[in-house]
Motif scaffolding. Sequence first.
Motif, PDB file in Angstrom:
ATOM      1  N   LEU A   7     100.423  59.387  95.086  1.00 16.05           N
ATOM      2  CA  LEU A   7     100.832  59.164  96.460  1.00 16.05           C
ATOM      3  C   LEU A   7     102.119  58.354  96.482  1.00 16.05           C
ATOM      4  O   LEU A   7     102.104  57.174  96.141  1.00 16.05           O
ATOM      5  CB  LEU A   7      99.740  58.407  97.228  1.00 16.05           C
ATOM      6  N   PRO A   8     103.239  58.954  96.874  1.00 19.06           N
ATOM      7  CA  PRO A   8     104.460  58.157  96.970  1.00 19.06           C
ATOM      8  C   PRO A   8     104.385  57.221  98.162  1.00 19.06           C
ATOM      9  O   PRO A   8     103.806  57.558  99.196  1.00 19.06           O
ATOM     10  CB  PRO A   8     105.553  59.223  97.170  1.00 19.06           C
ATOM     11  N   LEU A   9     104.948  56.041  98.023  1.00 14.71           N
ATOM     12  CA  LEU A   9     104.964  55.117  99.146  1.00 14.71           C
ATOM     13  C   LEU A   9     105.795  55.714 100.263  1.00 14.71           C
ATOM     14  O   LEU A   9     106.845  56.304 100.020  1.00 14.71           O
ATOM     15  CB  LEU A   9     105.565  53.775  98.716  1.00 14.71           C
ATOM     16  N   PRO A  10     105.379  55.585 101.529  1.00 21.03           N
ATOM     17  CA  PRO A  10     106.150  56.150 102.631  1.00 21.03           C
ATOM     18  C   PRO A  10     107.462  55.418 102.796  1.00 21.03           C
ATOM     19  O   PRO A  10     107.581  54.241 102.454  1.00 21.03           O
ATOM     20  CB  PRO A  10     105.233  55.921 103.847  1.00 21.03           C
ATOM     21  N   PRO A  11     108.486  56.078 103.316  1.00 20.21           N
ATOM     22  CA  PRO A  11     109.801  55.448 103.444  1.00 20.21           C
ATOM     23  C   PRO A  11     109.774  54.317 104.450  1.00 20.21           C
ATOM     24  O   PRO A  11     109.103  54.384 105.468  1.00 20.21           O
ATOM     25  CB  PRO A  11     110.702  56.595 103.921  1.00 20.21           C
ATOM     26  N   ALA A  12     110.508  53.255 104.134  1.00 24.87           N
ATOM     27  CA  ALA A  12     110.662  52.140 105.074  1.00 24.87           C
ATOM     28  C   ALA A  12     112.091  51.640 105.012  1.00 24.87           C
ATOM     29  O   ALA A  12     112.367  50.478 105.185  1.00 24.87           O
ATOM     30  CB  ALA A  12     109.687  51.012 104.729  1.00 24.87           C
ATOM     31  N   GLY A  13     113.025  52.560 104.743  1.00 22.32           N
ATOM     32  CA  GLY A  13     114.423  52.182 104.647  1.00 22.32           C
ATOM     33  C   GLY A  13     114.791  51.611 103.304  1.00 22.32           C
ATOM     34  O   GLY A  13     115.893  51.136 103.111  1.00 22.32           O
ATOM     35  N   GLU A  14     113.853  51.628 102.317  1.00 20.39           N
ATOM     36  CA  GLU A  14     114.147  50.996 101.039  1.00 20.39           C
ATOM     37  C   GLU A  14     114.823  51.941 100.063  1.00 20.39           C
ATOM     38  O   GLU A  14     115.157  51.553  98.970  1.00 20.39           O
ATOM     39  CB  GLU A  14     112.863  50.437 100.408  1.00 20.39           C
ATOM     40  N   GLY A  15     115.003  53.187 100.443  1.00 22.76           N
ATOM     41  CA  GLY A  15     115.607  54.116  99.494  1.00 22.76           C
ATOM     42  C   GLY A  15     116.444  55.164 100.174  1.00 22.76           C
ATOM     43  O   GLY A  15     116.504  55.285 101.381  1.00 22.76           O
ATOM     44  N   ARG A  16     117.124  55.962  99.367  1.00 21.46           N
ATOM     45  CA  ARG A  16     117.955  57.048  99.860  1.00 21.46           C
ATOM     46  C   ARG A  16     117.306  58.390  99.554  1.00 21.46           C
ATOM     47  O   ARG A  16     117.953  59.415  99.564  1.00 21.46           O
ATOM     48  CB  ARG A  16     119.335  56.986  99.185  1.00 21.46           C
ATOM     49  N   GLY A  17     116.032  58.399  99.271  1.00 22.03           N
ATOM     50  CA  GLY A  17     115.359  59.632  98.908  1.00 22.03           C
ATOM     51  C   GLY A  17     114.771  59.526  97.533  1.00 22.03           C
ATOM     52  O   GLY A  17     114.982  58.560  96.811  1.00 22.03           O
ATOM     53  N   GLU A  18     114.021  60.527  97.151  1.00 22.96           N
ATOM     54  CA  GLU A  18     113.355  60.497  95.869  1.00 22.96           C
ATOM     55  C   GLU A  18     114.363  60.637  94.734  1.00 22.96           C
ATOM     56  O   GLU A  18     115.442  61.194  94.879  1.00 22.96           O
ATOM     57  CB  GLU A  18     112.323  61.620  95.812  1.00 22.96           C
ATOM     58  N   GLY A  19     113.970  60.160  93.578  1.00 16.51           N
ATOM     59  CA  GLY A  19     114.801  60.334  92.390  1.00 16.51           C
ATOM     60  C   GLY A  19     115.569  59.095  92.042  1.00 16.51           C
ATOM     61  O   GLY A  19     115.349  58.006  92.574  1.00 16.51           O
ATOM     62  N   CYS A  20     116.509  59.253  91.123  1.00 14.20           N
ATOM     63  CA  CYS A  20     117.317  58.152  90.614  1.00 14.20           C
ATOM     64  C   CYS A  20     118.787  58.563  90.595  1.00 14.20           C
ATOM     65  O   CYS A  20     119.119  59.746  90.578  1.00 14.20           O
ATOM     66  CB  CYS A  20     116.873  57.777  89.197  1.00 14.20           C
ATOM     67  N   HIS A  21     119.663  57.593  90.602  1.00 13.29           N
ATOM     68  CA  HIS A  21     121.087  57.847  90.437  1.00 13.29           C
ATOM     69  C   HIS A  21     121.760  56.580  89.918  1.00 13.29           C
ATOM     70  O   HIS A  21     121.223  55.472  90.060  1.00 13.29           O
ATOM     71  CB  HIS A  21     121.737  58.286  91.754  1.00 13.29           C
TER      72      HIS A  21
END
Length: 792
Positions: free
Chosen positions: A481-495
């Motif tokens: 279960l991925p944590l739901p978005p709360a403004g902490e990211g720009r989407g799934e994955g890494c960069h």
Amino acid sequence: MSLLRPLRSFCVLCVLYLGVSAWAQSFEAVRAEHRPSETLIQDRHGEPIERVRTDAQQRRGAWVALADISPALQHALVLSEDQRFYEHSGVDWRAVTSAAWANLWNTRTRGASTLTMQLAGLLDEDLRLGQGGRSVRQKIDQALMATRLEAHWRKDQILEAYLNLVPLRGELVGIDALARTLFAKAPHGLTESEAALTAALVRAPNASPARVAQRACGVLKAMRGPGQATDCVALDMQAELALTRRAWPAQDGIAPHYARRLLGALPAGQPAPATLRSSLDARLQRIALQSLQQHIKELRGRHVEDGAVVVLDNASGEVLAWVGSTGALSRAGEVDAVTAPRQPGSTLKPLLYAQAIAERRLTAASLLHDSPAHLQTASGLYIPQNYDLSFKGWVSVRSALASSLNVPAVRTIVMVSPRAFHRQLGLLGIALPQGGDYYGDSLALGSAEVTLLQLTNAYRALANGGRWCDVGQATGAAHALPLPPAGEGRGEGCHQALDPRAAFIASDILADRNARALSFGLDSILATRFWSAVKTGTSKDMRDNWAVGYSQRYTVGVWVGNAAGGPMWDVSGTSGAAPVWARLMRALHQHTPSRPPAPPPGLVHTRVRFGDRLEAARQEWFIAGTEQAVFAIDPEAARADSEPASGPFGLKPADAADRVPARITRPQDGAILALDPDIPPANQRLLLQADPGAADPQALRWRIGAREVGRGPQAQWLPWPGRHVLQLRDARGAVQDERRIEVRGASVKPRRAAASIPVKPADGDPRQQANRTPDGGASALQPVTQRDTIAR
């Protein structure tokens, strides 16, 4: 017995005539289908850490084995509902005969329904009792299903299933929910009187306490037998108390905010599972919660009641601890401070300097001038200051960042530009609601609002060589279960959000206790026995205090403050959040080593020295191509920097000095300033500064209207609200220069015993800086802008 056989034969004939096929589930299937109204959140090892109610219709507990149910309750239930339970095979024909005779003579008696027949009604929706009672067809089907249950189930299984499925009072279903709600105990601990009350509720679940107590008294007498005393008055009082109690809260545990967030990640429409495994570590969660609560108790005298902690695994990004509030210590315990936006103060500085180093605008040894700076903005005068109201002169980037000096950070964002820094923060998962120009240069000192989760994950990117990834996943019962978005990211994955070489240099600076000594001393609470990098931060008016740092394996973020936004009293970077951060780091590395990161390719480690002994010679890290051996200040540049600018580009025409009139250099024309209600009025003074030109410096006079407010090339004015024309006059009274300024008033709070420092702190050691008051400098005033949270 004369009516028993004909009645039995009649039922058999009815079954043959109607063609009813009785059916019964297996006991194991019924038990497996049972779903409590609660979801149990487990840690990564399967240990329960939180219980959350997820069914708003009914309140059901876990399935309880008969061996875990009070023997007194089993006895009371059989006496009350089915005295020949262990004798009949599903239908009590003797009770049926008695009921038939009673109906014939219109006499009231107990029903003929056995526990097995009642269980049949609970298992089959078609057999459940309606408002008008059961039809003849339903009664026959119920009797047949009871017979089949008795043929395939043991008596103990029938009793166990009944006690777990029977509706008892209101929304309560099953013995576990009833015992925990009304008696505040597990089912195995019910006493005789409590068992009698429970048995009475089976017959009349929603009766008044008096009626329940009356029936329970009869059950209790039957349980004890003749000759045993029974205090029915005490039982009546007990019923009154128990039936109004709600001792089973809807949520209970050590991770309430994380549990709600994890349940919010379930797909829409999917029922919550009975158990859900998370990534949290129960041991670490307890340490984090206890450390935070203990520290907040110690700070209560300084007007601090809230805090939050989050711990991330650097490699996987999994959340190992999530404490959203201080619980009962807070008046806003339901607010999840891990995801609540707050001003980060100086904790954005490492990200800013790392960007400047990556863009080759600065190196770790570059010199920046820590001196008074008045920055004219579109909406007022911006005056950054340091916590101790002193300036350090020329300092290296390493010293400026490690010691959290404010003016060098503002000079750095001028080089980088607020727009570029805004983009860099976005790459690090900190998505700000406004553009870089909205925050301006104050963004360097944390005037924007971020969440603890965003900030901690951005520091995790520094720990991972500038590579940013989403916060890790929590494992569910059958899937991730991925944590739901709360403004902490720009989407799934890494960069790759930052040059790994710049990230390494920033980490090296944050781990350098010698560079930190200027503000924190050599032996501060930030120093650990293992490798760690850490930065503290304090927002405007002491409303937020942070400590965020990382080791080789973990990143820990801590915030303390007040959820309502009230200021803290005399809390610095090392006395606020840092002690909790240090305790968690020690707990994490009690048996786990932490080693410095390996330098990435493209770095040069070389010796540097500084002119005029500005700093001691040392080994320094550089991005290849930016290294140099000596860092010194050109005398002409130093002189120009220390003198007020008076001509184009700050150059003073020497051949025309005798023709230059005196002019005001501070404040700027059109400056708008505000009195801060949190600072004693006597400590809010505006610095007036002039270039005397050809005039006698000591003869200069400062006037506002008819009032003289100062003399000489520098003066300090105690302002009052209003629009003013500030004039600079010479010895003859002639006006040499004037500025129009506005002072906006505020209701001034009474002075406390230890006044809050009126500037954004540099997060230094409270032993060096606690209880200091302003020296009357201009920093006691702040510009009025649309960004009223500008950090100073």
